[in-house]
Design a protein around this motif. Structure first.
Motif, PDB file in Angstrom:
ATOM      1  N   VAL A  29      23.720   9.313  70.979  1.00 23.20           N
ATOM      2  CA  VAL A  29      24.121  10.587  70.381  1.00 23.20           C
ATOM      3  C   VAL A  29      24.239  11.619  71.489  1.00 23.20           C
ATOM      4  O   VAL A  29      23.251  11.940  72.159  1.00 23.20           O
ATOM      5  CB  VAL A  29      23.109  11.071  69.324  1.00 23.20           C
ATOM      6  CG1 VAL A  29      23.565  12.409  68.739  1.00 23.20           C
ATOM      7  CG2 VAL A  29      22.935  10.041  68.221  1.00 23.20           C
ATOM      8  N   ALA A  30      25.443  12.133  71.695  1.00 28.30           N
ATOM      9  CA  ALA A  30      25.683  13.187  72.676  1.00 28.30           C
ATOM     10  C   ALA A  30      25.794  14.511  71.928  1.00 28.30           C
ATOM     11  O   ALA A  30      26.744  14.732  71.183  1.00 28.30           O
ATOM     12  CB  ALA A  30      26.962  12.902  73.466  1.00 28.30           C
ATOM     13  N   THR A  31      24.809  15.366  72.098  1.00 29.01           N
ATOM     14  CA  THR A  31      24.781  16.611  71.344  1.00 29.01           C
ATOM     15  C   THR A  31      25.602  17.698  72.017  1.00 29.01           C
ATOM     16  O   THR A  31      25.646  17.802  73.247  1.00 29.01           O
ATOM     17  CB  THR A  31      23.339  17.107  71.139  1.00 29.01           C
ATOM     18  OG1 THR A  31      23.362  18.321  70.381  1.00 29.01           O
ATOM     19  CG2 THR A  31      22.654  17.360  72.479  1.00 29.01           C
ATOM     20  N   GLN A  32      26.223  18.516  71.197  1.00 26.91           N
ATOM     21  CA  GLN A  32      27.019  19.641  71.694  1.00 26.91           C
ATOM     22  C   GLN A  32      26.288  20.972  71.545  1.00 26.91           C
ATOM     23  O   GLN A  32      26.890  22.028  71.738  1.00 26.91           O
ATOM     24  CB  GLN A  32      28.347  19.718  70.936  1.00 26.91           C
ATOM     25  CG  GLN A  32      29.254  18.530  71.103  1.00 26.91           C
ATOM     26  CD  GLN A  32      30.565  18.713  70.347  1.00 26.91           C
ATOM     27  OE1 GLN A  32      30.877  19.791  69.851  1.00 26.91           O
ATOM     28  NE2 GLN A  32      31.347  17.642  70.240  1.00 26.91           N
ATOM     29  N   ILE A  33      25.009  20.943  71.213  1.00 26.16           N
ATOM     30  CA  ILE A  33      24.270  22.179  70.941  1.00 26.16           C
ATOM     31  C   ILE A  33      24.442  23.232  72.039  1.00 26.16           C
ATOM     32  O   ILE A  33      24.687  24.408  71.733  1.00 26.16           O
ATOM     33  CB  ILE A  33      22.775  21.871  70.701  1.00 26.16           C
ATOM     34  CG1 ILE A  33      22.595  21.189  69.343  1.00 26.16           C
ATOM     35  CG2 ILE A  33      21.937  23.144  70.761  1.00 26.16           C
ATOM     36  CD1 ILE A  33      21.160  20.762  69.046  1.00 26.16           C
ATOM     37  N   ASN A  56      35.173   8.324  74.573  1.00 24.01           N
ATOM     38  CA  ASN A  56      35.301   7.064  75.307  1.00 24.01           C
ATOM     39  C   ASN A  56      34.014   6.734  76.054  1.00 24.01           C
ATOM     40  O   ASN A  56      33.530   5.588  76.024  1.00 24.01           O
ATOM     41  CB  ASN A  56      36.471   7.138  76.291  1.00 24.01           C
ATOM     42  CG  ASN A  56      36.762   5.787  76.929  1.00 24.01           C
ATOM     43  OD1 ASN A  56      37.157   4.843  76.259  1.00 24.01           O
ATOM     44  ND2 ASN A  56      36.556   5.701  78.237  1.00 24.01           N
ATOM     45  N   GLY A  57      33.435   7.721  76.701  1.00 21.24           N
ATOM     46  CA  GLY A  57      32.204   7.490  77.449  1.00 21.24           C
ATOM     47  C   GLY A  57      31.021   7.173  76.549  1.00 21.24           C
ATOM     48  O   GLY A  57      30.171   6.337  76.900  1.00 21.24           O
ATOM     49  N   VAL A  58      30.954   7.822  75.389  1.00 24.20           N
ATOM     50  CA  VAL A  58      29.848   7.567  74.465  1.00 24.20           C
ATOM     51  C   VAL A  58      29.933   6.146  73.915  1.00 24.20           C
ATOM     52  O   VAL A  58      28.918   5.440  73.821  1.00 24.20           O
ATOM     53  CB  VAL A  58      29.868   8.607  73.318  1.00 24.20           C
ATOM     54  CG1 VAL A  58      28.918   8.200  72.198  1.00 24.20           C
ATOM     55  CG2 VAL A  58      29.480   9.989  73.853  1.00 24.20           C
TER      56      VAL A  58
END
Length: 353
Positions: A29-33, A56-58
């Motif tokens: 999970v890549a957060t944008q917070i 793509n990277g995630v």
């Protein structure tokens, strides 16, 4: 069967690999917070742009953590609704392209139904805690507040819902008004731990008749906390002003009690004593503590990392559809809303599935 699940319904860019609809092999999970904190809320244009840059990277990281290659993936799924349309389209488009390139099945998944599936997932070192059907579902997030009867993973009957604001939305707006921080749910939960929850006695909505017996409303509470604070103070105003922790604790208590009043009515009406919770607000410590007090009710929460948006719940639910022989065409697309997930006033209880 290894299913790749992609979740981009809001501001979390997530991907996961789940084996046989149960075992999580990876969950990224890549957060944008940090990109939305300055605005105290999600900016849709920023969210979709970041998904485009990160997806793509995630996905590659999810494959790497699972020690798999694209050729090892048997199917790919993506959250297709509800959510921010631009964000959803990034995940759906990527998943369809991945499926087409590998000539494997694609499954478009309902984001909210996936939240109810999250407790059925397991890690190698942690067992699943899923419940047998039927059970009551409690879906609480920034966009939805739903109390439902789950007859199966895709057989949902809404018993109650918000007629205006979602509970998570109320947390965010109160936090924004007082400058507590972002995201509001987590910040208020932490702040409330040192506050007096009885410093203010905020009003409860009057929704108890007929078909609205299990509905909730948060616009009145939000207005009271933001614009009418002095009316609901239980003691003299402190010389140094109201403590932020007291405001947070009193608001959180009322927000959760509004939810629980309707939920307990649903327990009484349905005769079901098992509740499965999902969504970001399911991580709230006061909500968990209050439900734990009811010895006559079994309440199942997913692990904290599966309360918020994640790709594992998407992959897990997709496996169940695949096992039934269902797939989605590559012409399938995203939609921002799902009919009947949000109540109008008045309205009959809808059937979903």
């Amino acid at each position: 069967m290894n299913v790749l699940g992609i979740e981009t319904s809001c501001d979390e860019c997530a991907a996961a690999v789940v084996k046989d609809g149960k075992t999580i092999l990876s969950n990224v999970v890549a957060t944008q917070i940090p990109f939305h904190a300055a605005y105290n809320g999600v900016v849709p244009e920023i969210a979709s742009r970041m998904h485009t840059e990160w997806i793509n990277g995630v996905v590659q990281e999810a494959l790497d953590r699972a020690s798999l290659k694209p050729a090892d993936i048997d199917a790919v799924a993506a959250a297709a609704h509800p959510g921010l349309l631009g964000s959803l389209l990034v995940g759906v488009s990527f998943a369809k392209a991945f499926a087409w390139a590998r000539d494997i099945p694609f499954i478009a998944v309902d984001h909210m139904l996936a939240h109810l599936y999250a407790p059925r997932l397991a890690y190698d070192d942690r067992p699943a805690h899923g419940a047998d059907y039927p059970f009551l579902g409690l879906l609480v997030s920034g966009g939805h507040t739903i109390i439902c009867r789950a007859g199966n993973f895709d057989d949902i009957t809404v018993l109650g819902a918000t007629i205006d604001d979602a509970v998570g939305e109320a947390f965010d707006k109160v936090s924004k008004h007082y400058g507590f921080g972002y995201p509001g749910g987590a910040v208020i939960d932490k702040l409330a731990k040192t506050g007096n929850m009885d410093a203010f006695r905020f009003p409860m909505p009057s929704l108890h008749k007929g078909e609205h017996r299990c509905d909730v409303s948060y616009s009145g509470l939000k207005t009271a906390v933001v614009n009418q604070l002095d009316l609901f103070r239980t003691g003299p105003k402190p010389a140094n002003g109201d403590k932020p922790a007291d405001i947070a604790a009193s608001f959180q208590k009322t927000a959760v009690e509004i939810l629980l009043r309707s939920l307990f009515r649903a327990v009484e009406d349905s005769k079901l004593d098992t509740i499965v919770a999902g969504g970001g607000v399911a991580a709230n410590s006061y909500l968990r503590a209050r439900l734990a007090e009811r010895q006559d009710i079994r309440c199942i929460f997913p692990p904290l990392e599966l309360c918020g948006d994640n790709g594992a719940m998407i992959a897990g639910l997709a496996y169940q559809r695949l096992a039934r022989g269902e797939t989605s065409p590559l012409t399938a697309t995203a939609s921002a809303r799902v009919k009947s997930f949000k109540r109008t006033y008045p309205a009959p209880a809808p059937k979903l599935g």
